[in-house]
Design a protein around this motif. Structure first.
Motif, PDB file in Angstrom:
ATOM      1  N   UNK A   1       0.931  -1.231  -0.002  1.00  0.00           N
ATOM      2  CA  UNK A   1      -0.219   0.016   0.178  1.00  0.00           C
ATOM      3  C   UNK A   1       0.823   1.192  -0.048  1.00  0.00           C
ATOM      4  N   UNK A   2       2.173   1.190   0.527  1.00  0.00           N
ATOM      5  CA  UNK A   2       2.777   2.256   0.380  1.00  0.00           C
ATOM      6  C   UNK A   2       3.402   2.752  -1.037  1.00  0.00           C
ATOM      7  N   UNK A   3       2.939   1.711  -1.975  1.00  0.00           N
ATOM      8  CA  UNK A   3       3.257   2.206  -3.371  1.00  0.00           C
ATOM      9  C   UNK A   3       2.273   2.703  -3.982  1.00  0.00           C
ATOM     10  N   UNK A   4       0.996   2.676  -3.436  1.00  0.00           N
ATOM     11  CA  UNK A   4      -0.223   3.245  -4.054  1.00  0.00           C
ATOM     12  C   UNK A   4      -0.182   4.592  -4.316  1.00  0.00           C
ATOM     13  N   UNK A   5      -0.540   5.089  -5.555  1.00  0.00           N
ATOM     14  CA  UNK A   5      -0.515   6.824  -5.622  1.00  0.00           C
ATOM     15  C   UNK A   5      -2.130   7.071  -5.881  1.00  0.00           C
ATOM     16  N   UNK A   6      -2.874   6.236  -6.398  1.00  0.00           N
ATOM     17  CA  UNK A   6      -4.319   6.247  -6.278  1.00  0.00           C
ATOM     18  C   UNK A   6      -5.112   5.110  -5.398  1.00  0.00           C
ATOM     19  N   UNK A   7      -5.871   5.477  -4.595  1.00  0.00           N
ATOM     20  CA  UNK A   7      -6.797   4.511  -4.028  1.00  0.00           C
ATOM     21  C   UNK A   7      -8.169   4.472  -4.828  1.00  0.00           C
ATOM     22  N   UNK A   8      -8.364   3.044  -5.534  1.00  0.00           N
ATOM     23  CA  UNK A   8      -9.642   2.800  -6.012  1.00  0.00           C
ATOM     24  C   UNK A   8     -10.668   2.430  -5.190  1.00  0.00           C
ATOM     25  N   UNK A   9     -11.854   2.588  -5.412  1.00  0.00           N
ATOM     26  CA  UNK A   9     -12.928   2.115  -4.520  1.00  0.00           C
ATOM     27  C   UNK A   9     -12.861   0.437  -4.242  1.00  0.00           C
ATOM     28  N   UNK A  10     -12.319  -0.280  -5.119  1.00  0.00           N
ATOM     29  CA  UNK A  10     -12.303  -1.664  -4.766  1.00  0.00           C
ATOM     30  C   UNK A  10     -11.277  -1.851  -3.673  1.00  0.00           C
ATOM     31  N   UNK A  11     -10.211  -1.260  -3.653  1.00  0.00           N
ATOM     32  CA  UNK A  11      -9.265  -1.373  -2.697  1.00  0.00           C
ATOM     33  C   UNK A  11      -9.985  -0.847  -1.283  1.00  0.00           C
ATOM     34  N   UNK A  12     -10.687  -0.236  -1.064  1.00  0.00           N
ATOM     35  CA  UNK A  12     -11.334   0.228  -0.025  1.00  0.00           C
ATOM     36  C   UNK A  12     -12.332  -0.907   0.700  1.00  0.00           C
ATOM     37  N   UNK A  13     -12.474  -1.942  -0.070  1.00  0.00           N
ATOM     38  CA  UNK A  13     -13.545  -2.917   0.214  1.00  0.00           C
ATOM     39  C   UNK A  13     -12.523  -4.213   0.780  1.00  0.00           C
TER      40      UNK A  13
END
Length: 178
Positions: A126-138
């Motif tokens: 997750x430290x590499x994520x530049x964008x958080x997509x809605x599916x990720x929040x699930x």
């Protein structure tokens, strides 16, 4: 316990049993002048979770320890391990908030270790994520993971390295299967 460790109401349980084993200024000196090791663990037998962590300097002198309860709808070992990570990271952030000045040396990059490899892998991812997509929040435990990501961002000038260490539960598993 100083109010600085309770800045956010949600943080209070993260510092439930925070205990300085050395004077607070000595702890800050160690955090800024030596490479410290933070060991974190969590447990959730029968759906009741708890976490604990300890900070030691390179010589093995114990500096700070903390433990507390884990909250959430479904308490798992994964969540408990995440709470341990989050609590220790928030502690580093609060120490930085309390002691950092332009004249003080910066917080050093420390080693944060945990015996749950999937938690370490997920946090490193997750430290590499530049964008958080809605599916990720699930994703399971996203609330805890998002706070870890946010705290690591706040510690960007000195983020700890995260690594997996052998745990007691690994004693019955062959090395190849770990």
């Amino acid at each position: 316990l100083r109010d600085v460790y309770k800045r956010q109401p949600w943080e209070q349980s993260l510092f439930h049993a925070l205990q300085f084993l050395q004077p607070e200024p000595t702890v800050w000196a160690a955090l800024t002048h030596s490479d410290c090791i933070i060991a974190s663990d969590g447990s959730a037998p029968h759906g009741k979770g708890s976490f604990a962590w300890i900070i030691s300097d390179q010589e093995g002198n114990r500096l700070v320890k903390c433990s507390g309860p884990v909250h959430g709808k479904r308490i798992t070992s994964y969540r408990a391990e995440g709470y341990g990570f989050l609590s220790s990271l928030r502690f580093l952030l609060r120490m930085k908030d309390l002691y950092s000045t332009p004249l003080q040396p910066p917080l050093r990059r420390h080693s944060l270790r945990c015996d749950n490899q999937s938690v370490v892998n997920k946090i490193n991812a997750i430290t590499t994520y530049t964008t958080i997509y809605p599916n990720t929040t699930m994703d399971s435990e996203w609330d805890c993971l998002a706070q870890i990501q946010s705290t690591l961002r706040d510690l960007a000038d000195s983020p700890p390295t995260l690594s997996w260490i052998l745990g007691h539960q690994d004693n019955d598993t062959t090395y190849e299967e770990l």
